[in-house]
Design a protein around this motif. Structure first.
Motif, PDB file in Angstrom:
ATOM      1  N   ALA A   8      66.981  29.477  53.016  1.00 43.58           N
ATOM      2  CA  ALA A   8      68.202  30.112  52.533  1.00 43.58           C
ATOM      3  C   ALA A   8      68.158  31.615  52.789  1.00 43.58           C
ATOM      4  O   ALA A   8      67.111  32.242  52.629  1.00 43.58           O
ATOM      5  CB  ALA A   8      68.368  29.840  51.036  1.00 43.58           C
ATOM      6  N   PRO A   9      69.286  32.211  53.211  1.00 42.55           N
ATOM      7  CA  PRO A   9      69.294  33.662  53.481  1.00 42.55           C
ATOM      8  C   PRO A   9      68.796  34.490  52.307  1.00 42.55           C
ATOM      9  O   PRO A   9      68.095  35.488  52.488  1.00 42.55           O
ATOM     10  CB  PRO A   9      70.771  33.952  53.779  1.00 42.55           C
ATOM     11  N   LYS A  14      64.543  37.982  50.180  1.00 42.50           N
ATOM     12  CA  LYS A  14      63.596  38.243  49.088  1.00 42.50           C
ATOM     13  C   LYS A  14      62.168  38.274  49.622  1.00 42.50           C
ATOM     14  O   LYS A  14      61.375  39.149  49.248  1.00 42.50           O
ATOM     15  CB  LYS A  14      63.733  37.182  48.009  1.00 42.50           C
ATOM     16  N   ASP A  15      61.830  37.322  50.483  1.00 44.02           N
ATOM     17  CA  ASP A  15      60.475  37.282  51.037  1.00 44.02           C
ATOM     18  C   ASP A  15      60.183  38.540  51.844  1.00 44.02           C
ATOM     19  O   ASP A  15      59.079  39.100  51.770  1.00 44.02           O
ATOM     20  CB  ASP A  15      60.304  36.047  51.921  1.00 44.02           C
ATOM     21  N   ASP A  18      59.688  41.462  49.379  1.00 48.85           N
ATOM     22  CA  ASP A  18      58.385  41.380  48.719  1.00 48.85           C
ATOM     23  C   ASP A  18      57.261  41.800  49.670  1.00 48.85           C
ATOM     24  O   ASP A  18      56.328  42.510  49.273  1.00 48.85           O
ATOM     25  CB  ASP A  18      58.133  39.953  48.232  1.00 48.85           C
ATOM     26  N   TYR A  19      57.359  41.360  50.912  1.00 43.65           N
ATOM     27  CA  TYR A  19      56.339  41.702  51.907  1.00 43.65           C
ATOM     28  C   TYR A  19      56.287  43.217  52.116  1.00 43.65           C
ATOM     29  O   TYR A  19      55.206  43.826  52.125  1.00 43.65           O
ATOM     30  CB  TYR A  19      56.654  41.002  53.223  1.00 43.65           C
ATOM     31  N   ALA A  20      57.454  43.843  52.286  1.00 39.52           N
ATOM     32  CA  ALA A  20      57.496  45.287  52.528  1.00 39.52           C
ATOM     33  C   ALA A  20      57.002  46.066  51.315  1.00 39.52           C
ATOM     34  O   ALA A  20      56.230  47.019  51.444  1.00 39.52           O
ATOM     35  CB  ALA A  20      58.915  45.710  52.890  1.00 39.52           C
ATOM     36  N   ARG A  21      57.421  45.659  50.121  1.00 39.44           N
ATOM     37  CA  ARG A  21      57.011  46.376  48.904  1.00 39.44           C
ATOM     38  C   ARG A  21      55.504  46.307  48.687  1.00 39.44           C
ATOM     39  O   ARG A  21      54.885  47.290  48.267  1.00 39.44           O
ATOM     40  CB  ARG A  21      57.758  45.819  47.689  1.00 39.44           C
ATOM     41  N   GLN A 114      64.651  41.375  62.652  1.00 38.68           N
ATOM     42  CA  GLN A 114      63.305  41.061  63.097  1.00 38.68           C
ATOM     43  C   GLN A 114      62.551  40.230  62.061  1.00 38.68           C
ATOM     44  O   GLN A 114      62.903  40.211  60.875  1.00 38.68           O
ATOM     45  CB  GLN A 114      62.540  42.354  63.410  1.00 38.68           C
ATOM     46  N   MET A 115      61.516  39.534  62.535  1.00 38.19           N
ATOM     47  CA  MET A 115      60.753  38.663  61.650  1.00 38.19           C
ATOM     48  C   MET A 115      60.034  39.451  60.563  1.00 38.19           C
ATOM     49  O   MET A 115      60.012  39.053  59.399  1.00 38.19           O
ATOM     50  CB  MET A 115      59.733  37.868  62.478  1.00 38.19           C
ATOM     51  N   LYS A 116      59.432  40.590  60.934  1.00 37.86           N
ATOM     52  CA  LYS A 116      58.676  41.395  59.979  1.00 37.86           C
ATOM     53  C   LYS A 116      59.373  42.725  59.726  1.00 37.86           C
ATOM     54  O   LYS A 116      59.648  43.462  60.667  1.00 37.86           O
ATOM     55  CB  LYS A 116      57.259  41.661  60.499  1.00 37.86           C
ATOM     56  N   PRO A 117      59.673  43.062  58.470  1.00 40.16           N
ATOM     57  CA  PRO A 117      60.280  44.361  58.185  1.00 40.16           C
ATOM     58  C   PRO A 117      59.249  45.478  58.299  1.00 40.16           C
ATOM     59  O   PRO A 117      58.042  45.237  58.272  1.00 40.16           O
ATOM     60  CB  PRO A 117      60.751  44.208  56.737  1.00 40.16           C
ATOM     61  N   TYR A 118      59.724  46.700  58.421  1.00 44.42           N
ATOM     62  CA  TYR A 118      58.836  47.850  58.390  1.00 44.42           C
ATOM     63  C   TYR A 118      58.305  48.035  56.970  1.00 44.42           C
ATOM     64  O   TYR A 118      59.057  47.948  55.999  1.00 44.42           O
ATOM     65  CB  TYR A 118      59.579  49.114  58.820  1.00 44.42           C
TER      66      TYR A 118
END
Length: 228
Positions: A8-9, A14-15, A18-21, A114-118
């Motif tokens: 789901a968008p 959210k994922d 969370d990854y970036a934070r 992109q798959m991975k955020p900065y």
């Protein structure tokens, strides 16, 4: 025939957030504070060569926390954009607001496409002719922009750090007072005691300077200010 994997968008965003934070929270903090003659930047940075705070243009500086390679690429892109705009039009046409908008668009595109955020959080600051003319633009990993006033805290435990800064910050402080307030806020409650001046990266945008307002403070200047 296998069915494509669906997320789901809302969960995907959210994922990514969370990854970036989590990546940003691992970084040591950076604070920026307005003082009587300009804007002060303080970074907890043990490296003597990999800067978190740097000059972008005559009156504009850049500060960041997070993954060094990513925010360094953003800084270089900002310098190139500022140089191009200043050369094509005029030096007065290069503003912190225009650079903040460009950074916001770039980070938002990376976050959504992109798959991975900065894993970065950045600040673009511009010193004005008077205290009321300073500009502080805080830009998050997803491109969100906030126009801050007085001070900004970034990096690990930024909310707690901002609370301590709020207790110590006073408008119109001199440079030594602002430096002490910033360093005390960064070291209070860290369980490590005072930070050595050699571990601090300190820079200012001074409105009383020449055409280029950015200046780094030496270890001796920092030590003297903290003792006064």
């Amino acid at each position: 025939m296998t069915m494509p994997f669906y997320v789901a968008p809302e969960q995907l965003m959210k994922d990514r957030s969370d990854y970036a934070r989590k990546g940003i929270a691992r970084g040591k903090p950076v604070v920026a504070m307005e003082y009587g003659d300009g804007i002060l930047f303080i970074a907890d940075n043990p490296s003597t060569h990999l800067y978190k705070v740097a000059e972008i243009y005559d009156r504009i500086a850049f500060a960041a926390v997070g993954k060094y390679s990513e925010f360094e690429n953003l800084r270089i892109a900002g310098v190139r954009l500022a140089d191009l705009r200043g050369y094509s039009y005029g030096r007065e046409d290069v503003t912190a607001k225009s650079l903040a908008n460009a950074y916001s668009q770039a980070l938002a595109e990376v976050f959504t496409q992109q798959m991975k955020p900065y894993e970065v959080e950045i600040l673009v600051a511009q010193v004005g002719e008077g205290p009321g003319d300073n500009e502080l633009f805080h830009i998050l990993y997803d491109g969100s922009v906030t126009d801050e006033d007085g001070f900004v805290a970034m990096g690990g435990e930024s909310e707690t750090l901002a609370g301590r800064l709020g207790e110590r910050y006073r408008a119109g402080m001199d440079l030594a007072g602002a430096l002490r307030a910033g360093v005390e806020s960064m070291t209070a409650g860290n369980g490590e005691g005072p930070v050595e001046p050699t571990r601090l990266e300190i820079a200012v945008l001074e409105r009383t300077g020449g055409r280029r307002k950015f200046r780094r403070l030496s270890d001796d200047e920092v030590a003297n200010a903290l003792r006064s």
